[in-house]
Scaffold this motif. Sequence first.
Motif, mmCIF file in Angstrom:
data_model
loop_
_atom_site.group_PDB
_atom_site.id
_atom_site.type_symbol
_atom_site.label_atom_id
_atom_site.label_comp_id
_atom_site.label_asym_id
_atom_site.label_seq_id
_atom_site.Cartn_x
_atom_site.Cartn_y
_atom_site.Cartn_z
ATOM 1 N N ALA A 7 2.175 -20.741 17.880
ATOM 2 C CA ALA A 7 3.424 -20.411 18.559
ATOM 3 C C ALA A 7 4.571 -20.837 17.656
ATOM 4 C CB ALA A 7 3.506 -21.137 19.895
ATOM 5 N N LEU A 8 5.614 -20.044 17.631
ATOM 6 C CA LEU A 8 6.773 -20.401 16.817
ATOM 7 C C LEU A 8 7.468 -21.626 17.396
ATOM 8 C CD1 LEU A 8 8.268 -16.853 16.220
ATOM 9 C CD2 LEU A 8 7.218 -18.346 14.526
ATOM 10 N N PRO A 9 8.096 -22.422 16.543
ATOM 11 C CA PRO A 9 8.859 -23.566 17.047
ATOM 12 C C PRO A 9 10.021 -23.076 17.916
ATOM 13 C CG PRO A 9 8.682 -23.634 14.646
ATOM 14 C CD PRO A 9 8.142 -22.323 15.102
ATOM 15 N N LEU A 10 10.512 -23.934 18.779
ATOM 16 C CA LEU A 10 11.687 -23.583 19.571
ATOM 17 C C LEU A 10 12.860 -23.349 18.635
ATOM 18 C CD1 LEU A 10 11.346 -26.218 22.428
ATOM 19 C CD2 LEU A 10 10.748 -23.788 22.493
ATOM 20 N N ILE A 11 13.606 -22.289 18.887
ATOM 21 C CA ILE A 11 14.694 -21.918 17.987
ATOM 22 C C ILE A 11 15.742 -23.014 17.859
ATOM 23 C CG2 ILE A 11 16.031 -20.677 19.727
ATOM 24 C CD1 ILE A 11 16.612 -18.633 17.382
ATOM 25 N N ASN A 12 15.962 -23.777 18.923
ATOM 26 C CA ASN A 12 16.989 -24.818 18.846
ATOM 27 C C ASN A 12 16.548 -26.017 18.015
ATOM 28 O OD1 ASN A 12 15.173 -25.793 20.692
ATOM 29 N ND2 ASN A 12 16.691 -26.403 22.201
ATOM 30 N N THR A 13 15.296 -26.018 17.521
ATOM 31 C CA THR A 13 14.821 -27.088 16.639
ATOM 32 C C THR A 13 14.888 -26.678 15.171
ATOM 33 O OG1 THR A 13 12.502 -26.361 16.681
ATOM 34 C CG2 THR A 13 13.216 -27.893 18.423
ATOM 35 N N LEU A 14 15.282 -25.432 14.902
ATOM 36 C CA LEU A 14 15.298 -24.901 13.542
ATOM 37 C C LEU A 14 16.697 -24.913 12.947
ATOM 38 C CD1 LEU A 14 13.031 -21.774 14.119
ATOM 39 C CD2 LEU A 14 12.354 -24.021 13.245
ATOM 40 N N THR A 15 16.749 -25.015 11.621
ATOM 41 C CA THR A 15 18.027 -24.920 10.915
ATOM 42 C C THR A 15 18.432 -23.446 10.839
ATOM 43 O OG1 THR A 15 17.034 -24.619 8.728
ATOM 44 C CG2 THR A 15 17.394 -26.907 9.474
ATOM 45 N N GLU A 16 19.679 -23.206 10.506
ATOM 46 C CA GLU A 16 20.134 -21.820 10.334
ATOM 47 C C GLU A 16 19.316 -21.126 9.250
ATOM 48 O OE1 GLU A 16 24.044 -19.140 9.177
ATOM 49 O OE2 GLU A 16 24.295 -21.289 9.458
ATOM 50 N N GLN A 17 19.012 -21.842 8.166
ATOM 51 C CA GLN A 17 18.225 -21.244 7.086
ATOM 52 C C GLN A 17 16.829 -20.859 7.552
ATOM 53 O OE1 GLN A 17 18.570 -24.178 3.994
ATOM 54 N NE2 GLN A 17 20.341 -23.142 3.106
ATOM 55 N N GLN A 18 16.233 -21.629 8.440
ATOM 56 C CA GLN A 18 14.925 -21.270 8.991
ATOM 57 C C GLN A 18 15.048 -20.065 9.921
ATOM 58 O OE1 GLN A 18 14.216 -25.396 10.288
ATOM 59 N NE2 GLN A 18 12.104 -25.043 9.613
ATOM 60 N N ARG A 19 16.076 -20.010 10.740
ATOM 61 C CA ARG A 19 16.264 -18.870 11.652
ATOM 62 C C ARG A 19 16.518 -17.580 10.894
ATOM 63 N NH1 ARG A 19 19.487 -22.835 14.437
ATOM 64 N NH2 ARG A 19 21.329 -21.805 13.585
ATOM 65 N N ARG A 20 17.134 -17.668 9.739
ATOM 66 C CA ARG A 20 17.437 -16.476 8.931
ATOM 67 C C ARG A 20 16.290 -16.073 8.001
ATOM 68 N NH1 ARG A 20 22.870 -14.814 8.624
ATOM 69 N NH2 ARG A 20 24.254 -16.123 9.858
ATOM 70 N N GLY A 21 15.234 -16.881 7.946
ATOM 71 C CA GLY A 21 14.085 -16.543 7.107
ATOM 72 C C GLY A 21 14.227 -16.985 5.671
ATOM 73 N N TRP A 22 15.176 -17.841 5.363
ATOM 74 C CA TRP A 22 15.367 -18.330 3.998
ATOM 75 C C TRP A 22 14.458 -19.508 3.697
ATOM 76 C CZ3 TRP A 22 21.327 -18.639 4.803
ATOM 77 C CH2 TRP A 22 21.850 -17.346 4.892
ATOM 78 N N ARG A 23 14.038 -20.217 4.763
ATOM 79 C CA ARG A 23 13.145 -21.365 4.621
ATOM 80 C C ARG A 23 12.022 -21.233 5.639
ATOM 81 N NH1 ARG A 23 14.699 -25.973 1.744
ATOM 82 N NH2 ARG A 23 16.709 -25.708 0.729
ATOM 83 N N CYS A 24 10.891 -21.817 5.322
ATOM 84 C CA CYS A 24 9.712 -21.762 6.184
ATOM 85 C C CYS A 24 9.995 -22.413 7.545
ATOM 86 C CB CYS A 24 8.566 -22.494 5.489
ATOM 87 S SG CYS A 24 7.062 -22.621 6.476
#
Length: 72
Positions: A7-24
């Motif tokens: 399952a994907l992590p909760l979006i509110n736990t991710l950085t902007e770079q992770q949400r944009r696909g720039w980082r894993c």
Amino acid sequence: MSTRVRALPLINTLTEQQRRGWRCVWCRHPLSAGADIDLGEQRARPATGAAYSWFPRACADTGPCAEREAAR
């Protein structure tokens, strides 16, 4: 070859770079084209505000990714 679905992590736990696909989404490692797995467009529907798309990606080489994730 066995594929494990996570399952994907909760979006509110991710950085902007992770949400944009720039980082894993798992280990936060910088990604480059061809060295990643596209996890598909996702839709976030916050309790307030407008829905929006985000574009998670992950490391293609899962061994080092898991090591980096564990080290965090």
